[in-house]
Design a protein around this motif. Structure first.
Motif, PDB file in Angstrom:
ATOM      1  N   ASP A  34      30.643  43.066  35.388  1.00 21.54           N
ATOM      2  CA  ASP A  34      31.618  43.590  34.419  1.00 21.54           C
ATOM      3  C   ASP A  34      32.414  44.752  35.003  1.00 21.54           C
ATOM      4  O   ASP A  34      33.642  44.793  34.886  1.00 21.54           O
ATOM      5  CB  ASP A  34      30.924  44.031  33.124  1.00 21.54           C
ATOM      6  N   SER A  35      31.727  45.682  35.646  1.00 26.05           N
ATOM      7  CA  SER A  35      32.447  46.822  36.222  1.00 26.05           C
ATOM      8  C   SER A  35      33.312  46.391  37.404  1.00 26.05           C
ATOM      9  O   SER A  35      34.409  46.914  37.604  1.00 26.05           O
ATOM     10  CB  SER A  35      31.492  47.945  36.620  1.00 26.05           C
ATOM     11  N   LEU A  36      32.841  45.407  38.179  1.00 22.26           N
ATOM     12  CA  LEU A  36      33.649  44.883  39.291  1.00 22.26           C
ATOM     13  C   LEU A  36      34.930  44.250  38.766  1.00 22.26           C
ATOM     14  O   LEU A  36      36.017  44.497  39.297  1.00 22.26           O
ATOM     15  CB  LEU A  36      32.847  43.868  40.104  1.00 22.26           C
ATOM     16  N   LEU A  37      34.823  43.465  37.703  1.00 21.75           N
ATOM     17  CA  LEU A  37      36.016  42.821  37.134  1.00 21.75           C
ATOM     18  C   LEU A  37      36.993  43.854  36.577  1.00 21.75           C
ATOM     19  O   LEU A  37      38.212  43.710  36.756  1.00 21.75           O
ATOM     20  CB  LEU A  37      35.620  41.817  36.052  1.00 21.75           C
ATOM     21  N   ARG A  38      36.496  44.890  35.913  1.00 22.48           N
ATOM     22  CA  ARG A  38      37.398  45.948  35.418  1.00 22.48           C
ATOM     23  C   ARG A  38      38.090  46.662  36.573  1.00 22.48           C
ATOM     24  O   ARG A  38      39.297  46.924  36.528  1.00 22.48           O
ATOM     25  CB  ARG A  38      36.612  46.953  34.559  1.00 22.48           C
ATOM     26  N   PHE A  39      37.331  46.961  37.618  1.00 22.55           N
ATOM     27  CA  PHE A  39      37.870  47.615  38.814  1.00 22.55           C
ATOM     28  C   PHE A  39      38.994  46.769  39.425  1.00 22.55           C
ATOM     29  O   PHE A  39      40.085  47.269  39.716  1.00 22.55           O
ATOM     30  CB  PHE A  39      36.721  47.821  39.810  1.00 22.55           C
ATOM     31  N   LEU A  40      38.740  45.482  39.588  1.00 24.28           N
ATOM     32  CA  LEU A  40      39.725  44.599  40.205  1.00 24.28           C
ATOM     33  C   LEU A  40      40.923  44.346  39.296  1.00 24.28           C
ATOM     34  O   LEU A  40      42.062  44.307  39.773  1.00 24.28           O
ATOM     35  CB  LEU A  40      39.068  43.270  40.602  1.00 24.28           C
ATOM     36  N   ALA A  41      40.691  44.186  37.998  1.00 23.50           N
ATOM     37  CA  ALA A  41      41.797  43.952  37.062  1.00 23.50           C
ATOM     38  C   ALA A  41      42.739  45.155  37.044  1.00 23.50           C
ATOM     39  O   ALA A  41      43.961  44.992  36.970  1.00 23.50           O
ATOM     40  CB  ALA A  41      41.257  43.667  35.664  1.00 23.50           C
ATOM     41  N   ALA A  42      42.183  46.348  37.143  1.00 25.85           N
ATOM     42  CA  ALA A  42      43.026  47.553  37.185  1.00 25.85           C
ATOM     43  C   ALA A  42      43.879  47.571  38.456  1.00 25.85           C
ATOM     44  O   ALA A  42      45.041  47.969  38.423  1.00 25.85           O
ATOM     45  CB  ALA A  42      42.160  48.806  37.112  1.00 25.85           C
ATOM     46  N   ARG A  43      43.310  47.127  39.551  1.00 26.30           N
ATOM     47  CA  ARG A  43      44.062  47.104  40.808  1.00 26.30           C
ATOM     48  C   ARG A  43      45.100  45.992  40.847  1.00 26.30           C
ATOM     49  O   ARG A  43      46.190  46.169  41.364  1.00 26.30           O
ATOM     50  CB  ARG A  43      43.117  46.922  41.998  1.00 26.30           C
ATOM     51  N   LEU A  44      44.722  44.823  40.335  1.00 26.29           N
ATOM     52  CA  LEU A  44      45.578  43.647  40.465  1.00 26.29           C
ATOM     53  C   LEU A  44      46.496  43.425  39.271  1.00 26.29           C
ATOM     54  O   LEU A  44      47.458  42.669  39.367  1.00 26.29           O
ATOM     55  CB  LEU A  44      44.711  42.398  40.667  1.00 26.29           C
ATOM     56  N   GLY A  45      46.172  44.024  38.139  1.00 25.92           N
ATOM     57  CA  GLY A  45      46.979  43.837  36.948  1.00 25.92           C
ATOM     58  C   GLY A  45      46.800  42.466  36.309  1.00 25.92           C
ATOM     59  O   GLY A  45      47.625  42.043  35.507  1.00 25.92           O
ATOM     60  N   SER A  46      45.728  41.786  36.659  1.00 28.23           N
ATOM     61  CA  SER A  46      45.486  40.446  36.125  1.00 28.23           C
ATOM     62  C   SER A  46      43.982  40.186  36.075  1.00 28.23           C
ATOM     63  O   SER A  46      43.296  40.301  37.102  1.00 28.23           O
ATOM     64  CB  SER A  46      46.147  39.400  37.020  1.00 28.23           C
ATOM     65  N   HIS A  47      43.510  39.819  34.883  1.00 28.95           N
ATOM     66  CA  HIS A  47      42.087  39.512  34.744  1.00 28.95           C
ATOM     67  C   HIS A  47      41.739  38.227  35.501  1.00 28.95           C
ATOM     68  O   HIS A  47      40.662  38.130  36.103  1.00 28.95           O
ATOM     69  CB  HIS A  47      41.707  39.400  33.266  1.00 28.95           C
ATOM     70  N   GLN A  48      42.627  37.248  35.492  1.00 26.30           N
ATOM     71  CA  GLN A  48      42.374  35.986  36.192  1.00 26.30           C
ATOM     72  C   GLN A  48      42.270  36.203  37.694  1.00 26.30           C
ATOM     73  O   GLN A  48      41.374  35.681  38.342  1.00 26.30           O
ATOM     74  CB  GLN A  48      43.466  34.960  35.875  1.00 26.30           C
ATOM     75  N   GLU A  49      43.189  36.980  38.257  1.00 24.28           N
ATOM     76  CA  GLU A  49      43.118  37.270  39.687  1.00 24.28           C
ATOM     77  C   GLU A  49      41.862  38.069  40.007  1.00 24.28           C
ATOM     78  O   GLU A  49      41.253  37.873  41.062  1.00 24.28           O
ATOM     79  CB  GLU A  49      44.358  38.037  40.150  1.00 24.28           C
ATOM     80  N   ALA A  50      41.469  38.966  39.110  1.00 25.74           N
ATOM     81  CA  ALA A  50      40.246  39.742  39.308  1.00 25.74           C
ATOM     82  C   ALA A  50      39.043  38.806  39.413  1.00 25.74           C
ATOM     83  O   ALA A  50      38.175  38.984  40.278  1.00 25.74           O
ATOM     84  CB  ALA A  50      40.055  40.735  38.167  1.00 25.74           C
ATOM     85  N   LYS A  51      38.983  37.792  38.555  1.00 25.56           N
ATOM     86  CA  LYS A  51      37.885  36.823  38.604  1.00 25.56           C
ATOM     87  C   LYS A  51      37.873  36.071  39.932  1.00 25.56           C
ATOM     88  O   LYS A  51      36.816  35.850  40.522  1.00 25.56           O
ATOM     89  CB  LYS A  51      38.011  35.809  37.464  1.00 25.56           C
ATOM     90  N   GLU A  52      39.050  35.679  40.400  1.00 25.37           N
ATOM     91  CA  GLU A  52      39.149  34.935  41.653  1.00 25.37           C
ATOM     92  C   GLU A  52      38.693  35.781  42.838  1.00 25.37           C
ATOM     93  O   GLU A  52      37.943  35.318  43.705  1.00 25.37           O
ATOM     94  CB  GLU A  52      40.581  34.453  41.867  1.00 25.37           C
ATOM     95  N   VAL A  53      39.144  37.034  42.878  1.00 26.93           N
ATOM     96  CA  VAL A  53      38.773  37.926  43.980  1.00 26.93           C
ATOM     97  C   VAL A  53      37.278  38.223  43.929  1.00 26.93           C
ATOM     98  O   VAL A  53      36.603  38.232  44.965  1.00 26.93           O
ATOM     99  CB  VAL A  53      39.620  39.223  43.946  1.00 26.93           C
ATOM    100  N   ALA A  54      36.742  38.468  42.739  1.00 25.66           N
ATOM    101  CA  ALA A  54      35.308  38.735  42.606  1.00 25.66           C
ATOM    102  C   ALA A  54      34.502  37.536  43.111  1.00 25.66           C
ATOM    103  O   ALA A  54      33.520  37.707  43.841  1.00 25.66           O
ATOM    104  CB  ALA A  54      34.957  39.047  41.154  1.00 25.66           C
ATOM    105  N   GLN A  55      34.927  36.337  42.736  1.00 27.68           N
ATOM    106  CA  GLN A  55      34.219  35.146  43.189  1.00 27.68           C
ATOM    107  C   GLN A  55      34.225  35.062  44.715  1.00 27.68           C
ATOM    108  O   GLN A  55      33.202  34.764  45.334  1.00 27.68           O
ATOM    109  CB  GLN A  55      34.847  33.896  42.587  1.00 27.68           C
ATOM    110  N   GLU A  56      35.356  35.323  45.309  1.00 27.63           N
ATOM    111  CA  GLU A  56      35.440  35.285  46.771  1.00 27.63           C
ATOM    112  C   GLU A  56      34.539  36.345  47.403  1.00 27.63           C
ATOM    113  O   GLU A  56      33.897  36.099  48.428  1.00 27.63           O
ATOM    114  CB  GLU A  56      36.884  35.476  47.222  1.00 27.63           C
TER     115      GLU A  56
END
Length: 100
Positions: A34-56
Protein backbone atom coordinates in the motif's frame (compact mmCIF):
# COMPACT_ATOMS: atom_id res chain seq x y z
CA UNK A 1 17.29 -9.98 5.85
CA UNK A 2 18.21 -13.61 5.45
CA UNK A 3 20.21 -14.28 8.59
CA UNK A 4 21.56 -17.60 9.88
CA UNK A 5 18.52 -18.31 12.04
CA UNK A 6 16.23 -17.87 9.04
CA UNK A 7 18.40 -20.20 6.98
CA UNK A 8 18.25 -22.80 9.74
CA UNK A 9 14.45 -22.48 9.95
CA UNK A 10 14.26 -22.83 6.22
CA UNK A 11 16.40 -25.97 6.23
CA UNK A 12 14.40 -27.44 9.10
CA UNK A 13 11.16 -26.80 7.23
CA UNK A 14 12.62 -28.31 4.07
CA UNK A 15 12.13 -25.03 2.23
CA UNK A 16 14.20 -24.43 -0.88
CA UNK A 17 15.95 -21.06 -1.43
CA UNK A 18 13.53 -20.11 -4.23
CA UNK A 19 10.58 -20.82 -1.94
CA UNK A 20 12.17 -18.81 0.85
CA UNK A 21 12.72 -15.91 -1.55
CA UNK A 22 9.08 -16.07 -2.63
CA UNK A 23 7.97 -16.01 1.02
CA UNK A 24 10.13 -12.96 1.70
CA UNK A 25 8.69 -11.14 -1.30
CA UNK A 26 5.18 -12.15 -0.27
CA UNK A 27 5.81 -10.69 3.19
CA UNK A 28 7.17 -7.49 1.67
CA UNK A 29 4.05 -7.27 -0.49
CA UNK A 30 1.67 -7.75 2.46
CA UNK A 31 3.46 -5.29 4.71
CA UNK A 32 4.49 -2.55 2.29
CA UNK A 33 2.52 -2.70 -0.95
CA UNK A 34 0.00 0.00 0.00
CA UNK A 35 2.73 2.48 0.89
CA UNK A 36 4.72 1.52 -2.23
CA UNK A 37 1.68 2.18 -4.44
CA UNK A 38 1.05 5.57 -2.79
CA UNK A 39 4.73 6.47 -3.21
CA UNK A 40 4.70 5.53 -6.90
CA UNK A 41 1.30 7.10 -7.65
CA UNK A 42 2.56 10.40 -6.23
CA UNK A 43 5.62 10.23 -8.47
CA UNK A 44 3.87 9.04 -11.61
CA UNK A 45 0.51 10.76 -11.24
CA UNK A 46 -1.29 7.53 -12.11
CA UNK A 47 -2.47 4.69 -9.91
CA UNK A 48 -2.44 2.27 -12.87
CA UNK A 49 1.16 3.09 -13.75
CA UNK A 50 2.06 2.77 -10.06
CA UNK A 51 0.65 -0.79 -10.08
CA UNK A 52 2.63 -1.67 -13.20
CA UNK A 53 5.91 -0.30 -11.82
CA UNK A 54 5.36 -2.01 -8.45
CA UNK A 55 4.74 -5.31 -10.21
CA UNK A 56 7.95 -4.94 -12.19
CA UNK A 57 9.86 -4.13 -8.99
CA UNK A 58 8.55 -7.29 -7.32
CA UNK A 59 9.51 -9.35 -10.36
CA UNK A 60 13.04 -7.98 -10.15
CA UNK A 61 13.17 -8.85 -6.46
CA UNK A 62 12.14 -12.43 -7.27
CA UNK A 63 14.95 -12.65 -9.82
CA UNK A 64 17.69 -11.83 -7.30
CA UNK A 65 20.25 -14.61 -7.08
CA UNK A 66 20.99 -13.95 -3.42
CA UNK A 67 18.18 -12.03 -1.72
CA UNK A 68 20.10 -12.34 1.53
CA UNK A 69 22.84 -10.21 -0.01
CA UNK A 70 20.46 -7.27 0.14
CA UNK A 71 20.21 -6.65 3.86
CA UNK A 72 17.34 -4.20 3.70
CA UNK A 73 14.86 -5.62 1.26
CA UNK A 74 12.20 -2.94 1.85
CA UNK A 75 14.66 -0.16 1.01
CA UNK A 76 15.86 -2.12 -2.01
CA UNK A 77 12.26 -2.61 -3.18
CA UNK A 78 11.49 1.11 -2.90
CA UNK A 79 14.76 2.10 -4.59
CA UNK A 80 14.13 -0.34 -7.43
CA UNK A 81 10.58 0.96 -7.85
CA UNK A 82 11.82 4.56 -7.73
CA UNK A 83 14.38 3.88 -10.46
CA UNK A 84 11.73 2.21 -12.62
CA UNK A 85 9.40 5.19 -12.10
CA UNK A 86 12.17 7.60 -13.13
CA UNK A 87 12.80 5.54 -16.28
CA UNK A 88 9.08 5.64 -17.07
CA UNK A 89 8.93 9.43 -16.55
CA UNK A 90 11.94 9.93 -18.83
CA UNK A 91 10.34 7.79 -21.52
CA UNK A 92 7.08 9.73 -21.19
CA UNK A 93 8.93 13.08 -21.47
CA UNK A 94 10.86 11.85 -24.51
CA UNK A 95 7.64 10.75 -26.25
CA UNK A 96 6.02 14.11 -25.51
CA UNK A 97 9.02 15.97 -26.98
CA UNK A 98 9.07 13.89 -30.16
CA UNK A 99 5.30 14.19 -30.72
CA UNK A 100 5.26 17.95 -30.18
Amino acid sequence: MFDDSQRQEQAAAGEKPAEARAHLIERLFREHNDSLLRFLAARLGSHQEAKEVAQEAYVRMLQLDEPGAVSYLRAFLFKTASNLAIDRLRTRAHRERTVA
